[in-house]
Design a protein around this motif. Sequence first.
Motif, PDB file in Angstrom:
ATOM      1  N   ARG A 106      45.776  35.438  47.595  1.00 24.79           N
ATOM      2  CA  ARG A 106      46.264  36.558  46.777  1.00 24.79           C
ATOM      3  C   ARG A 106      47.745  36.731  47.034  1.00 24.79           C
ATOM      4  N   LEU A 107      48.531  36.761  45.977  1.00 22.71           N
ATOM      5  CA  LEU A 107      49.961  37.040  46.089  1.00 22.71           C
ATOM      6  C   LEU A 107      50.169  38.511  45.787  1.00 22.71           C
ATOM      7  N   ALA A 108      50.673  39.235  46.755  1.00 22.69           N
ATOM      8  CA  ALA A 108      50.896  40.668  46.603  1.00 22.69           C
ATOM      9  C   ALA A 108      52.396  40.941  46.530  1.00 22.69           C
ATOM     10  N   ASN A 109      52.761  41.918  45.764  1.00 18.48           N
ATOM     11  CA  ASN A 109      54.167  42.340  45.662  1.00 18.48           C
ATOM     12  C   ASN A 109      55.086  41.164  45.372  1.00 18.48           C
ATOM     13  N   ARG A 110      54.787  40.448  44.315  1.00 15.64           N
ATOM     14  CA  ARG A 110      55.577  39.262  43.972  1.00 15.64           C
ATOM     15  C   ARG A 110      57.012  39.656  43.625  1.00 15.64           C
ATOM     16  N   SER A 111      57.950  38.962  44.235  1.00 18.29           N
ATOM     17  CA  SER A 111      59.360  39.194  43.917  1.00 18.29           C
ATOM     18  C   SER A 111      59.666  38.579  42.555  1.00 18.29           C
ATOM     19  N   ARG A 112      60.813  38.901  42.029  1.00 11.65           N
ATOM     20  CA  ARG A 112      61.240  38.346  40.743  1.00 11.65           C
ATOM     21  C   ARG A 112      61.294  36.816  40.819  1.00 11.65           C
ATOM     22  N   ALA A 113      61.794  36.275  41.934  1.00  8.66           N
ATOM     23  CA  ALA A 113      61.897  34.822  42.094  1.00  8.66           C
ATOM     24  C   ALA A 113      60.519  34.160  42.091  1.00  8.66           C
ATOM     25  N   VAL A 114      59.565  34.748  42.794  1.00  7.72           N
ATOM     26  CA  VAL A 114      58.212  34.191  42.850  1.00  7.72           C
ATOM     27  C   VAL A 114      57.552  34.287  41.480  1.00  7.72           C
ATOM     28  N   GLN A 115      57.677  35.413  40.818  1.00 10.59           N
ATOM     29  CA  GLN A 115      57.073  35.561  39.495  1.00 10.59           C
ATOM     30  C   GLN A 115      57.672  34.570  38.512  1.00 10.59           C
ATOM     31  N   HIS A 116      58.972  34.362  38.595  1.00 14.79           N
ATOM     32  CA  HIS A 116      59.649  33.399  37.723  1.00 14.79           C
ATOM     33  C   HIS A 116      59.104  31.993  37.955  1.00 14.79           C
ATOM     34  N   LEU A 117      58.932  31.614  39.214  1.00 12.42           N
ATOM     35  CA  LEU A 117      58.385  30.293  39.537  1.00 12.42           C
ATOM     36  C   LEU A 117      56.966  30.148  38.992  1.00 12.42           C
ATOM     37  N   LEU A 118      56.151  31.173  39.158  1.00  8.30           N
ATOM     38  CA  LEU A 118      54.780  31.115  38.645  1.00  8.30           C
ATOM     39  C   LEU A 118      54.752  31.008  37.125  1.00  8.30           C
ATOM     40  N   ASN A 119      55.646  31.738  36.460  1.00  9.20           N
ATOM     41  CA  ASN A 119      55.729  31.665  34.999  1.00  9.20           C
ATOM     42  C   ASN A 119      56.141  30.263  34.546  1.00  9.20           C
ATOM     43  N   LEU A 120      57.138  29.690  35.220  1.00  8.58           N
ATOM     44  CA  LEU A 120      57.575  28.335  34.874  1.00  8.58           C
ATOM     45  C   LEU A 120      56.462  27.328  35.102  1.00  8.58           C
ATOM     46  N   SER A 121      55.756  27.487  36.184  1.00  8.63           N
ATOM     47  CA  SER A 121      54.657  26.575  36.501  1.00  8.63           C
ATOM     48  C   SER A 121      53.554  26.656  35.454  1.00  8.63           C
ATOM     49  N   ALA A 122      53.219  27.865  35.043  1.00  5.44           N
ATOM     50  CA  ALA A 122      52.188  28.039  34.023  1.00  5.44           C
ATOM     51  C   ALA A 122      52.638  27.461  32.690  1.00  5.44           C
ATOM     52  N   THR A 123      53.897  27.650  32.348  1.00  7.24           N
ATOM     53  CA  THR A 123      54.442  27.130  31.093  1.00  7.24           C
ATOM     54  C   THR A 123      54.443  25.603  31.099  1.00  7.24           C
ATOM     55  N   ALA A 124      54.762  25.027  32.237  1.00  4.87           N
ATOM     56  CA  ALA A 124      54.825  23.575  32.345  1.00  4.87           C
ATOM     57  C   ALA A 124      53.444  22.941  32.460  1.00  4.87           C
ATOM     58  N   GLY A 125      52.428  23.768  32.649  1.00  8.45           N
ATOM     59  CA  GLY A 125      51.084  23.240  32.783  1.00  8.45           C
ATOM     60  C   GLY A 125      50.824  22.595  34.123  1.00  8.45           C
ATOM     61  N   GLN A 126      51.644  22.933  35.110  1.00 10.81           N
ATOM     62  CA  GLN A 126      51.504  22.354  36.443  1.00 10.81           C
ATOM     63  C   GLN A 126      51.126  23.420  37.441  1.00 10.81           C
ATOM     64  N   GLN A 127      50.253  24.285  37.042  1.00 12.46           N
ATOM     65  CA  GLN A 127      49.874  25.401  37.888  1.00 12.46           C
ATOM     66  C   GLN A 127      48.976  24.930  39.025  1.00 12.46           C
ATOM     67  N   PRO A 128      49.201  25.400  40.262  1.00 12.06           N
ATOM     68  CA  PRO A 128      48.357  25.012  41.381  1.00 12.06           C
ATOM     69  C   PRO A 128      46.923  25.481  41.181  1.00 12.06           C
ATOM     70  N   ALA A 129      46.001  24.770  41.748  1.00  7.77           N
ATOM     71  CA  ALA A 129      44.583  25.131  41.646  1.00  7.77           C
ATOM     72  C   ALA A 129      44.206  26.067  42.764  1.00  7.77           C
ATOM     73  N   PRO A 130      43.329  27.021  42.581  1.00  9.59           N
ATOM     74  CA  PRO A 130      42.811  27.428  41.289  1.00  9.59           C
ATOM     75  C   PRO A 130      43.801  28.334  40.578  1.00  9.59           C
ATOM     76  N   ALA A 131      43.921  28.185  39.302  1.00  9.34           N
ATOM     77  CA  ALA A 131      44.931  28.910  38.531  1.00  9.34           C
ATOM     78  C   ALA A 131      44.756  30.412  38.623  1.00  9.34           C
ATOM     79  N   GLU A 132      43.520  30.873  38.568  1.00 10.59           N
ATOM     80  CA  GLU A 132      43.297  32.321  38.542  1.00 10.59           C
ATOM     81  C   GLU A 132      43.721  33.002  39.832  1.00 10.59           C
ATOM     82  N   SER A 133      43.764  32.265  40.949  1.00 12.76           N
ATOM     83  CA  SER A 133      44.136  32.895  42.207  1.00 12.76           C
ATOM     84  C   SER A 133      45.611  33.243  42.253  1.00 12.76           C
ATOM     85  N   LEU A 134      46.448  32.551  41.451  1.00  7.38           N
ATOM     86  CA  LEU A 134      47.878  32.825  41.477  1.00  7.38           C
ATOM     87  C   LEU A 134      48.306  33.772  40.371  1.00  7.38           C
ATOM     88  N   THR A 135      47.750  33.633  39.193  1.00  9.76           N
ATOM     89  CA  THR A 135      48.241  34.458  38.083  1.00  9.76           C
ATOM     90  C   THR A 135      47.464  35.759  37.932  1.00  9.76           C
TER      91      THR A 135
END
Length: 140
Positions: A106-135
């Motif tokens: 579980r990622l709690a209190n995501r900073s702007r930098a972390v959220q940006h990385l997660l958004n880019l990863s999801a957009t690129a389709g290279q999201q770490p498994a399992p996807a639901e645990s990060l987003t």
Amino acid sequence: MSTSSTAPILPATLATPAPPAVHDSGADTAPGEIVVASCTTLGTTLVIHLTGEIDHYSAAPLRALLYSAADHGCTGLVLDTARVTFCDSGLLAVLDWWPRHGRRLRLANRSRAVQHLLNLSATAGQQPAPAESLTAAGTS
């Protein structure tokens, strides 16, 4: 008859080092610095508060901490990234490893930098498994 010489072994032109050639690639090559501000356990859940920058090099101590925690039976991880100012795929590599073998993340209190990385990863389709645990993990 012997004579002594006080001349230097190398001529002065060879004795002084040439200034180093500077190549500027335009990228910051200095490794980031990540600080584990606090680390506690709640049962089998590890709670880590991070501060600083996470890149390939600075993620190594975090990775070692997580390996050790897994070896000692931790099955849950809450990662507070509110004070992370920069992160790259080095963080994704660490996060990709943890959920394997049924561990919870579980990622709690995501900073702007972390959220940006997660958004880019999801957009690129290279999201770490399992996807639901990060987003899907909300901030708290």
